[in-house]
Design a protein around this motif. Structure first.
Motif, PDB file in Angstrom:
ATOM      1  N   PRO A  56      47.461  38.925  49.841  1.00 22.51           N
ATOM      2  CA  PRO A  56      47.183  40.116  50.657  1.00 22.51           C
ATOM      3  C   PRO A  56      45.808  40.045  51.317  1.00 22.51           C
ATOM      4  N   LYS A  57      45.562  40.963  52.239  1.00 22.64           N
ATOM      5  CA  LYS A  57      44.239  41.088  52.851  1.00 22.64           C
ATOM      6  C   LYS A  57      43.193  41.290  51.741  1.00 22.64           C
ATOM      7  N   PRO A  58      42.007  40.697  51.874  1.00 24.44           N
ATOM      8  CA  PRO A  58      41.391  40.127  53.077  1.00 24.44           C
ATOM      9  C   PRO A  58      41.765  38.674  53.397  1.00 24.44           C
ATOM     10  N   ASN A  59      42.739  38.109  52.678  1.00 21.83           N
ATOM     11  CA  ASN A  59      43.220  36.773  53.041  1.00 21.83           C
ATOM     12  C   ASN A  59      43.987  36.848  54.363  1.00 21.83           C
ATOM     13  N   PRO A  60      44.022  35.767  55.115  1.00 19.15           N
ATOM     14  CA  PRO A  60      44.691  35.787  56.421  1.00 19.15           C
ATOM     15  C   PRO A  60      46.187  35.541  56.359  1.00 19.15           C
ATOM     16  N   ASP A  61      46.718  35.231  55.170  1.00 21.10           N
ATOM     17  CA  ASP A  61      48.089  34.739  55.042  1.00 21.10           C
ATOM     18  C   ASP A  61      49.143  35.636  55.684  1.00 21.10           C
ATOM     19  N   MET A  62      49.057  36.945  55.449  1.00 21.14           N
ATOM     20  CA  MET A  62      50.081  37.857  55.950  1.00 21.14           C
ATOM     21  C   MET A  62      50.065  37.940  57.472  1.00 21.14           C
ATOM     22  N   ILE A  63      48.874  37.959  58.041  1.00 17.30           N
ATOM     23  CA  ILE A  63      48.754  37.989  59.499  1.00 17.30           C
ATOM     24  C   ILE A  63      49.353  36.730  60.110  1.00 17.30           C
ATOM     25  N   LEU A  64      48.983  35.582  59.568  1.00 16.72           N
ATOM     26  CA  LEU A  64      49.477  34.310  60.099  1.00 16.72           C
ATOM     27  C   LEU A  64      50.986  34.186  59.925  1.00 16.72           C
ATOM     28  N   HIS A  65      51.486  34.696  58.813  1.00 16.81           N
ATOM     29  CA  HIS A  65      52.934  34.661  58.553  1.00 16.81           C
ATOM     30  C   HIS A  65      53.685  35.475  59.602  1.00 16.81           C
ATOM     31  N   ALA A 122      50.897  39.757  71.056  1.00 24.08           N
ATOM     32  CA  ALA A 122      51.331  40.640  69.980  1.00 24.08           C
ATOM     33  C   ALA A 122      50.194  41.549  69.548  1.00 24.08           C
ATOM     34  N   VAL A 123      50.564  42.746  69.127  1.00 21.26           N
ATOM     35  CA  VAL A 123      49.627  43.678  68.504  1.00 21.26           C
ATOM     36  C   VAL A 123      50.154  43.990  67.115  1.00 21.26           C
ATOM     37  N   LEU A 124      49.339  43.680  66.116  1.00 21.31           N
ATOM     38  CA  LEU A 124      49.697  43.956  64.727  1.00 21.31           C
ATOM     39  C   LEU A 124      48.873  45.138  64.240  1.00 21.31           C
ATOM     40  N   PHE A 125      49.495  45.985  63.440  1.00 22.75           N
ATOM     41  CA  PHE A 125      48.837  47.189  62.948  1.00 22.75           C
ATOM     42  C   PHE A 125      48.818  47.221  61.424  1.00 22.75           C
ATOM     43  N   ASP A 126      47.696  47.666  60.889  1.00 23.46           N
ATOM     44  CA  ASP A 126      47.671  48.115  59.503  1.00 23.46           C
ATOM     45  C   ASP A 126      48.466  49.415  59.442  1.00 23.46           C
ATOM     46  N   LEU A 127      48.855  49.830  58.254  1.00 19.35           N
ATOM     47  CA  LEU A 127      49.673  51.033  58.110  1.00 19.35           C
ATOM     48  C   LEU A 127      48.837  52.257  57.727  1.00 19.35           C
ATOM     49  N   ASP A 128      48.406  52.303  56.474  1.00 22.65           N
ATOM     50  CA  ASP A 128      47.705  53.474  55.947  1.00 22.65           C
ATOM     51  C   ASP A 128      46.310  53.608  56.552  1.00 22.65           C
ATOM     52  N   GLY A 129      46.056  54.764  57.137  1.00 23.64           N
ATOM     53  CA  GLY A 129      44.752  55.017  57.733  1.00 23.64           C
ATOM     54  C   GLY A 129      44.617  54.531  59.158  1.00 23.64           C
ATOM     55  N   THR A 130      45.640  53.836  59.644  1.00 26.06           N
ATOM     56  CA  THR A 130      45.611  53.317  61.020  1.00 26.06           C
ATOM     57  C   THR A 130      46.648  54.013  61.887  1.00 26.06           C
ATOM     58  N   ALA A 162      46.869  37.322  70.007  1.00 28.27           N
ATOM     59  CA  ALA A 162      47.203  38.426  69.119  1.00 28.27           C
ATOM     60  C   ALA A 162      45.990  39.320  68.859  1.00 28.27           C
ATOM     61  N   PHE A 163      46.295  40.579  68.584  1.00 28.54           N
ATOM     62  CA  PHE A 163      45.297  41.567  68.211  1.00 28.54           C
ATOM     63  C   PHE A 163      45.734  42.195  66.891  1.00 28.54           C
ATOM     64  N   LYS A 210      56.374  34.295  62.568  1.00 28.91           N
ATOM     65  CA  LYS A 210      57.690  34.908  62.782  1.00 28.91           C
ATOM     66  C   LYS A 210      57.872  35.344  64.234  1.00 28.91           C
ATOM     67  N   LEU A 211      56.799  35.871  64.809  1.00 27.86           N
ATOM     68  CA  LEU A 211      56.860  36.362  66.184  1.00 27.86           C
ATOM     69  C   LEU A 211      56.762  35.240  67.209  1.00 27.86           C
ATOM     70  N   LYS A 212      56.354  34.049  66.726  1.00 28.40           N
ATOM     71  CA  LYS A 212      56.128  32.907  67.609  1.00 28.40           C
ATOM     72  C   LYS A 212      55.050  33.229  68.666  1.00 28.40           C
ATOM     73  N   VAL A 213      53.955  33.810  68.171  1.00 26.35           N
ATOM     74  CA  VAL A 213      52.819  34.165  69.019  1.00 26.35           C
ATOM     75  C   VAL A 213      51.574  33.444  68.497  1.00 26.35           C
TER      76      VAL A 213
END
Length: 213
Positions: free
Chosen positions: A140-149, A5-13, A161-162, A153-156
């Protein structure tokens, strides 16, 4: 489907929104007697709006913070359709990663509704398997919770993951989550390298297609 999986930030990315964000923070804060410099605002980029406002106002008083946020969002709602734009290589990168079989996600400190509206406006929501904005039950970031969540969901696996982002807080969240962080260099991201070590650094978003497969 690939198990990667590749996860992206939104604003500025993937969305060129930082100039408007700076503009609206400036307007909202100045109405409440705070004149924050561009460098001050950029140093806090990537944190949730309430946290940025609390830091700059030096207060945790909810009513005061909410008043500033209301003015910031009022500015944003006035200008976003005219002033937001995708980075030129966003569509190509998403399309190609999808073609290669990667699962894609968005992890942003922006509110969930804002993230969905923005991605739908640019007709790129369909590329993402999961869109995760800020919600009350995830730190929220800089905590890892959202990424891990999102990975759950993706089962990855986190080792497959990146995470692609532009700020220090993206890097710190990735490190805490145990996910490879890819930094897209933007003018405000120079300080990241001195405080957090990315797995890879990109000059342009499209360079990601050369380093992952």
């Amino acid at each position: 489907m690939s198990s990667k999986a590749v996860l992206f930030d939104l604003d500025g990315t993937i969305v060129d929104s930082v100039p408007l964000i700076i503009k609206c923070y400036g307007k909202g804060l100045s109405r409440h007697g705070v004149n924050a410099s561009r460098d001050e605002l950029l140093s806090l980029m990537g944190l949730p709006t309430w946290q940025v406002v609390a830091e700059l106002l030096k207060t945790r008083e909810p009513a005061v913070i909410e008043g500033v946020i209301k003015d910031i969002f009022s500015c944003f709602s006035q200008y976003w359709q005219k002033e937001l734009k995708l980075y030129p290589d966003t569509m190509h990168v998403l399309s190609e990663l999808k073609r290669r079989g990667f699962k894609l996600g968005v992890v942003t400190s922006s509110e969930q509704e804002h993230a969905e509206i923005t991605l739908n406006f640019f007709n790129i929501a369909e590329y993402f398997d999961v869109i995760q904005g800020r919600v009350n039950d995830l730190k929220p970031k800089p905590n890892p919770d959202m990424i891990l969540h999102v990975l759950d969901k993706l089962k990855v696996s986190k080792t497959d993951a990146f995470f692609v982002g532009d700020t220090l807080y993206d890097c710190l969240a990735s490190a805490s989550a145990g996910v490879k962080f890819i930094l897209v260099t933007r003018p405000w991201g120079e300080s990241v390298l001195g405080k957090c070590k990315p797995w890879k650094v990109l000059k342009e978003l499209t360079d990601i297609l050369e380093i992952i497969s």
